[in-house]
Design a protein around this motif. Structure first.
Motif, mmCIF file in Angstrom:
data_model
loop_
_atom_site.group_PDB
_atom_site.id
_atom_site.type_symbol
_atom_site.label_atom_id
_atom_site.label_comp_id
_atom_site.label_asym_id
_atom_site.label_seq_id
_atom_site.Cartn_x
_atom_site.Cartn_y
_atom_site.Cartn_z
ATOM 1 N N UNK A 30 72.369 43.601 3.445
ATOM 2 C CA UNK A 30 73.387 44.477 4.047
ATOM 3 C C UNK A 30 74.228 43.751 5.092
ATOM 4 N N UNK A 31 74.558 42.496 4.818
ATOM 5 C CA UNK A 31 75.419 41.708 5.700
ATOM 6 C C UNK A 31 74.882 41.640 7.125
ATOM 7 N N UNK A 32 73.576 41.566 7.272
ATOM 8 C CA UNK A 32 72.926 41.486 8.579
ATOM 9 C C UNK A 32 72.608 40.039 8.899
ATOM 10 N N UNK A 33 72.968 39.611 10.090
ATOM 11 C CA UNK A 33 72.672 38.244 10.501
ATOM 12 C C UNK A 33 71.168 38.047 10.644
ATOM 13 N N UNK A 34 70.713 36.826 10.394
ATOM 14 C CA UNK A 34 69.279 36.564 10.430
ATOM 15 C C UNK A 34 68.705 36.623 11.832
ATOM 16 N N UNK A 35 69.535 36.627 12.858
ATOM 17 C CA UNK A 35 69.027 36.768 14.226
ATOM 18 C C UNK A 35 68.407 38.138 14.467
ATOM 19 N N UNK A 36 68.717 39.116 13.598
ATOM 20 C CA UNK A 36 68.108 40.439 13.742
ATOM 21 C C UNK A 36 66.622 40.428 13.429
ATOM 22 N N UNK A 37 66.117 39.381 12.778
ATOM 23 C CA UNK A 37 64.697 39.295 12.457
ATOM 24 C C UNK A 37 63.865 39.234 13.737
ATOM 25 N N UNK A 38 64.396 38.637 14.795
ATOM 26 C CA UNK A 38 63.674 38.605 16.074
ATOM 27 C C UNK A 38 63.380 40.021 16.566
ATOM 28 N N UNK A 39 64.332 40.904 16.445
ATOM 29 C CA UNK A 39 64.160 42.274 16.916
ATOM 30 C C UNK A 39 63.191 43.041 16.028
ATOM 31 N N UNK A 40 63.308 42.872 14.722
ATOM 32 C CA UNK A 40 62.429 43.593 13.809
ATOM 33 C C UNK A 40 60.973 43.149 13.952
ATOM 34 N N UNK A 41 60.744 41.863 14.062
ATOM 35 C CA UNK A 41 59.370 41.372 14.222
ATOM 36 C C UNK A 41 58.784 41.771 15.572
ATOM 37 N N UNK A 44 60.078 31.229 10.799
ATOM 38 C CA UNK A 44 60.521 32.258 9.870
ATOM 39 C C UNK A 44 62.041 32.364 9.818
ATOM 40 N N UNK A 45 62.682 32.389 10.973
ATOM 41 C CA UNK A 45 64.137 32.545 10.999
ATOM 42 C C UNK A 45 64.819 31.330 10.381
ATOM 43 N N UNK A 46 64.241 30.155 10.558
ATOM 44 C CA UNK A 46 64.857 28.958 9.980
ATOM 45 C C UNK A 46 64.758 28.948 8.451
ATOM 46 N N UNK A 47 63.738 29.612 7.889
ATOM 47 C CA UNK A 47 63.592 29.672 6.440
ATOM 48 C C UNK A 47 64.529 30.683 5.792
ATOM 49 N N UNK A 48 65.033 31.624 6.565
ATOM 50 C CA UNK A 48 65.898 32.663 6.014
ATOM 51 C C UNK A 48 67.319 32.158 5.853
#
Length: 523
Positions: free
Chosen positions: A317-328, A307-311
């Motif tokens: 809102x200028x949020x880095x895609x590494x934040x997806x780990x925390x949200x998921x 998922x993170x690699x596809x983003x």
């Protein structure tokens, strides 16, 4: 017997397997990539090792204590609910911590532009310019805190230097080029300092407005300066320290609180389910729920990498895609919350877990073979800690993205889960002691192989051998526990190996691993 018929064993096993799957999946979404996030924040290997070592030490101490207190006060379900809620909320606080701007590591999707031109990393909502010159980088970051527009003009002197250097003789070309770079950078920075220092004075001298307007302008200018430089002084109580050490202590406190809340979760759920099954004379079916943890971890880490690699590198809102780990991680923990509420638990007041652990320690101490197995477990824990904490750093240095990392870790977990199905055939040729030796030797060869990675997919072939290394080791340890344990103490003896021996060495080995990484070695 009438009370035992009212117990639904299949429902208890299904809920327990679902809880293990979801909790392992949630941890796998975040924990394997947590050290990469610390690296992106700008933390050194030493700081990352201390934080991870503290996390393991809290798990070692607080897991049995918290579970024992929950049993003593009959608050197991309350502890499970509170632990899951904190596990969902506490990791999100790490996203509120700003970057230091010192040795900032950008994501792998931007690494192609680092060596050719200055790039912009949109981390923590602040545009940061990175160049190959450390001298100009230090000066530009100081100007970013004052005026963001100054940094653009401070880096445009490179083309002018190239044109003037062409007029010089070829013999002195390199020498004069270095002098011109230094002088041009110093002249530009001095000119910008004059502009910054003279901007408020020019405004006040040229304006013929009343003094009230001048005071408003000066206040507005001071507010802009404070807001731009506020991310370098986000800890008012630690102003004496540099921003990097402020970040270290803030992350250390956050991770310690997070681990203190989530550490007793696994022990409490396992104790409640085991006593429930033991009350129904079905404790022999307790081990069937363990495989779901490995399957859930494999699904979580593989899904996270995909998922993170596809983003895109920067999402809303200028949020880095590494934040997806925390949200998921938060979403999956929220799904596990209703399962924990309906999980059947039983309280057996006659069973004293503290005495059970002491008795298990005495059994291990009385057997020389068990002591040798415990010593082997310590070395295995040290090797596993080095791989878990810094393998992804090594892969990132060789061009691996999140997809490579996720699939590599998922393959290792699936191969580890496959060894119990091969154990019956392996036991015909090798004794558990020899299986332990073969597993430890294979793990050592894996660590050596990780030291010589050469490409993004280079770590993938070695992960297949996790079935023979990690999977074989823990199968042999489980057989050893069954040999030395007395009836009713199997789980306590197994926890002496898996929890105490493993977490004890993991709490100290990350600090040793970071010394090797900081000195230029590879983990």
């Amino acid at each position: 017997m009438r009370r035992n018929k009212q117990i639904d064993i299949q429902r208890a096993l299904a809920l327990s397997g679902a809880l293990n799957f979801l909790c392992s999946c949630a941890r796998a979404w975040l924990l394997p990539f947590l050290t990469l996030y610390f690296r992106q924040l700008g933390m050194t290997p030493a700081m990352t090792g201390v934080i991870m070592g503290t996390k393991y030490f809290i798990t070692l101490v607080w897991s049995p204590v918290g579970s024992l207190l929950a049993k003593h006060y009959n608050k197991r379900r309350v502890l499970l609910t509170c632990s899951l809620l904190c596990s969902a909320v506490m990791p999100l606080t790490l996203l509120l911590i700003p970057h230091t701007g010192v040795h900032d590591q950008i994501d792998t999707c931007n690494t192609t532009d680092v060596s050719t031109s200055p790039t912009q990393s949109f981390t923590s909502g602040v545009i940061k310019l990175t160049t190959t010159s450390t001298r100009t980088e230090a000066k530009s970051t100081s100007f970013v805190g004052l005026q963001p527009n100054v940094t653009v003009s401070a880096h445009i002197s490179a083309p002018a230097v190239d044109k003037t250097s062409l007029k010089k003789p070829t013999v002195e070309k390199s020498h004069t080029l270095k002098q011109q770079v230094n002088t041009s950078s110093e002249e530009n920075t001095s000119n910008e300092e004059k502009k910054v220092s003279s901007s408020p004075t020019n405004q006040t001298s040229s304006s013929s407005s009343p003094p009230v307007n001048q005071k408003k302008k000066t206040r507005k200018f001071r507010r802009e300066v404070e807001t731009n430089s506020g991310h370098f002084e986000f800890l008012g109580s630690l102003k004496v320290m540099d921003p990097q050490h402020q970040l270290f202590f803030l992350v250390l406190i956050t991770v310690s609180m997070w681990e203190s809340a989530s550490a007793p979760l696994e022990w409490t759920a396992d104790d409640g389910l085991y006593e429930y099954l033991d009350f129904a004379d079905a404790s022999d079916r307790y081990s069937s729920t363990g495989v779901w943890g490995l399957v859930g971890a494999a699904c979580g880490v593989g899904g996270a990498g995909l998922l993170v690699n596809l983003l895109r590198c920067v999402i809303a809102n200028q949020t880095a895609r590494s934040a997806v780990h925390f949200y998921c991680n938060t979403i999956v923990v929220a799904l596990a919350l209703p399962v924990a509420i309906f999980l059947p638990l039983h309280l057996n007041k006659k069973r004293d877990k503290a005495n059970g652990l002491l008795k298990a320690a005495q059994l291990v101490r009385a057997s020389p073979r068990a002591l040798l197995c415990a010593a082997t477990t310590l070395f295995v824990g040290a090797a596993c800690s080095a791989v878990d904490n810094f393998l992804l750093w090594q892969m990132q240095d060789h061009g691996s993205n999140k997809l490579h990392m996720g699939l590599s870790l998922a393959l290792a977990l699936l191969s580890q889960a496959a060894f119990p199905f091969l154990a019956t055939r392996v036991s015909r040729f090798l004794t558990p002691g020899r299986v332990l030796i073969v597993g430890a030797a294979t793990l050592g060869l894996q660590c050596i192989y990780y030291s010589f990675l050469w490409g993004p997919w280079a770590a993938l072939p070695a992960q297949v051998f996790s079935c023979v290394s990690t999977g074989a080791i823990w199968w042999a340890v489980q057989v050893q526990c069954e040999d030395i344990a007395t009836p009713g103490s199997e789980r306590s003896v197994q926890r002496i190996y898996t929890s105490f021996s493993l977490n004890l060495v993991e709490s100290s080995s990350p600090t040793q691993d970071q010394l090797l990484t900081a000195s230029g070695g590879r983990c």
